[in-house]
Scaffold this active site. Structure first.
Site, PDB file in Angstrom:
ATOM      1  N   GLY A  69       2.197  -0.365   4.567  1.00 13.84           N
ATOM      2  CA  GLY A  69       2.824   0.692   4.392  1.00 13.84           C
ATOM      3  C   GLY A  69       4.275   1.801   3.755  1.00 13.84           C
ATOM      4  N   GLY A  70       5.023   1.409   4.841  1.00 10.33           N
ATOM      5  CA  GLY A  70       6.283   2.057   4.415  1.00 10.33           C
ATOM      6  C   GLY A  70       7.275   1.417   3.939  1.00 10.33           C
ATOM      7  N   GLU A 101      -6.126  -3.837  11.116  1.00 10.56           N
ATOM      8  CA  GLU A 101      -4.964  -2.947  10.944  1.00 10.56           C
ATOM      9  C   GLU A 101      -5.038  -2.154  11.893  1.00 10.56           C
ATOM     10  OE1 GLU A 101      -2.755  -2.323   7.223  1.00 10.56           O
ATOM     11  OE2 GLU A 101      -4.519  -0.534   7.280  1.00 10.56           O
ATOM     12  N   ASN A 156       0.551  -0.847  -0.027  1.00  9.32           N
ATOM     13  CA  ASN A 156       0.001   0.159  -0.126  1.00  9.32           C
ATOM     14  C   ASN A 156       0.996   1.243  -0.357  1.00  9.32           C
ATOM     15  OD1 ASN A 156      -1.906   2.288   0.605  1.00  9.32           O
ATOM     16  ND2 ASN A 156      -2.321   1.408   2.801  1.00  9.32           N
ATOM     17  N   TRP A 157       1.010   1.857  -1.142  1.00 15.73           N
ATOM     18  CA  TRP A 157       1.883   3.077  -1.244  1.00 15.73           C
ATOM     19  C   TRP A 157       1.851   4.356  -0.636  1.00 15.73           C
ATOM     20  CZ3 TRP A 157       4.208   1.865  -6.719  1.00 15.73           C
ATOM     21  CH2 TRP A 157       4.660   0.340  -6.583  1.00 15.73           C
ATOM     22  N   LYS A 158       0.296   4.468  -0.358  1.00 16.72           N
ATOM     23  CA  LYS A 158      -0.457   5.664  -0.338  1.00 16.72           C
ATOM     24  C   LYS A 158      -0.050   6.629  -0.474  1.00 16.72           C
ATOM     25  CE  LYS A 158       0.481   3.840   4.300  1.00 16.72           C
ATOM     26  NZ  LYS A 158      -0.245   3.895   5.679  1.00 16.72           N
TER      27      LYS A 158
HETATM   28  P1  PGA Z   1       2.691   0.828   8.220  1.00 17.81           P
HETATM   29  O1  PGA Z   1       0.838   0.916   6.990  1.00 17.81           O
HETATM   30  O2  PGA Z   1       3.074  -0.716   6.782  1.00 17.81           O
HETATM   31  O3  PGA Z   1       3.008   2.153   7.194  1.00 17.81           O
HETATM   32  O4  PGA Z   1       2.707   1.032   9.568  1.00 17.81           O
HETATM   33  C1  PGA Z   1       0.432  -0.086   6.544  1.00 17.81           C
HETATM   34  C2  PGA Z   1      -0.975   0.523   6.014  1.00 17.81           C
HETATM   35  O5  PGA Z   1      -1.780   1.487   6.554  1.00 17.81           O
HETATM   36  O6  PGA Z   1      -1.712  -0.009   5.592  1.00 17.81           O
END
Ligand code: PGA
Length: 228
Positions: free
Chosen positions: A208-209, A151, A7-9
């Protein structure tokens, strides 16, 4: 097969999406998907990887400024969508009702869906985790193309990860409500992926990150392949 979703946001425009996709080789034994911002979807699709969007609207078309529909995504070659991410709930007014509408429309159109659930920090502190999960999961129905992502809000982008026991408990609780694969999300990194993915009931990860870097996402995929 474990599902690993990057998930690259709101990161990676066309150029960076192209660079990532050219360099990424999905390890065997995992279902790896990339979830770029809308503007980068076509570049990712062209690379041959499985691609999900980060959101999808419930109508096929209409006066919904800023939204994108399931038929539009399918026409592009997108295979699925994330729905109800905690950032959508927190910053963009997403509710259990809009999550239900989006999930139902996406599944009906033929997209795969990752529906996100999870309690916030104060909800966990008040002992409301199960109540929140029950409410959020209650709008979902079993479907072959649906997976849930657990999450915990306090673990997203914070570097704090649920302990393996916390993840195991929450996943078991979600599965007791709905017979579905459940991904874990929240500060998953190469260093903790193996232990989290080894927990019973953890069927993959929403990352995410740590998914922004090819090597780190590949390492997480490998950890999942080792825990089929
Ligand atoms: P994160 O994000 O791995 O940066 O904590 C996960 C997500 O929001 O899907």
């Amino acid at each position: 097969m474990p599902l690993l979703a990057a998930n690259w946001k709101m990161y990676k425009g066309l150029r960076e999406t192209g660079e990532f996709c050219a360099a990424f080789r999905s390890p065997a034994g995992v279902d790896a998907v990339v979830c770029p911002p809308f503007v980068s979807l076509s570049t990712a699709v062209g690379s041959g990887h499985t691609v999900f969007a980060q959101n999808v609207h419930w109508a096929d078309e209409g006066a919904f400024t800023g939204e994108v529909s399931a038929p539009m995504l399918l026409e592009l070659g997108v295979a699925g969508a994330i729905v109800g991410h905690s950032e959508r709930r927190r910053y963009f007014g997403e509710t259990d009702d809009t999550v239900r509408l989006r999930v139902e429309a996406a599944l009906a159109a033929g997209l795969r869906v990752i529906a996100c659930v999870g309690e916030l920090e104060d909800e966990r502190e008040r002992g409301e985790t199960e109540e929140v999960l029950r409410r959020q999961v209650s709008v979902l129905s079993r479907h072959d193309a649906l997976v849930v992502a657990y999450e915990p809000g306090w673990a997203i982008g914070t570097g704090k990860t649920a302990t393996p026991e916390q993840a195991r408990e929450a996943h078991a609780f979600i599965k007791s409500l709905l017979d579905t694969p459940v991904l874990y999300g929240g500060s998953v990194k190469p260093e903790n992926a193996e232990e989290l993915l080894a927990q019973p009931g953890v069927d993959g990860a929403l990352v995410g990150g740590a998914s922004l870097d090819v090597e780190s996402f590949t390492a997480i995929c490998r950890a999942a392949a080792a825990n089929p």
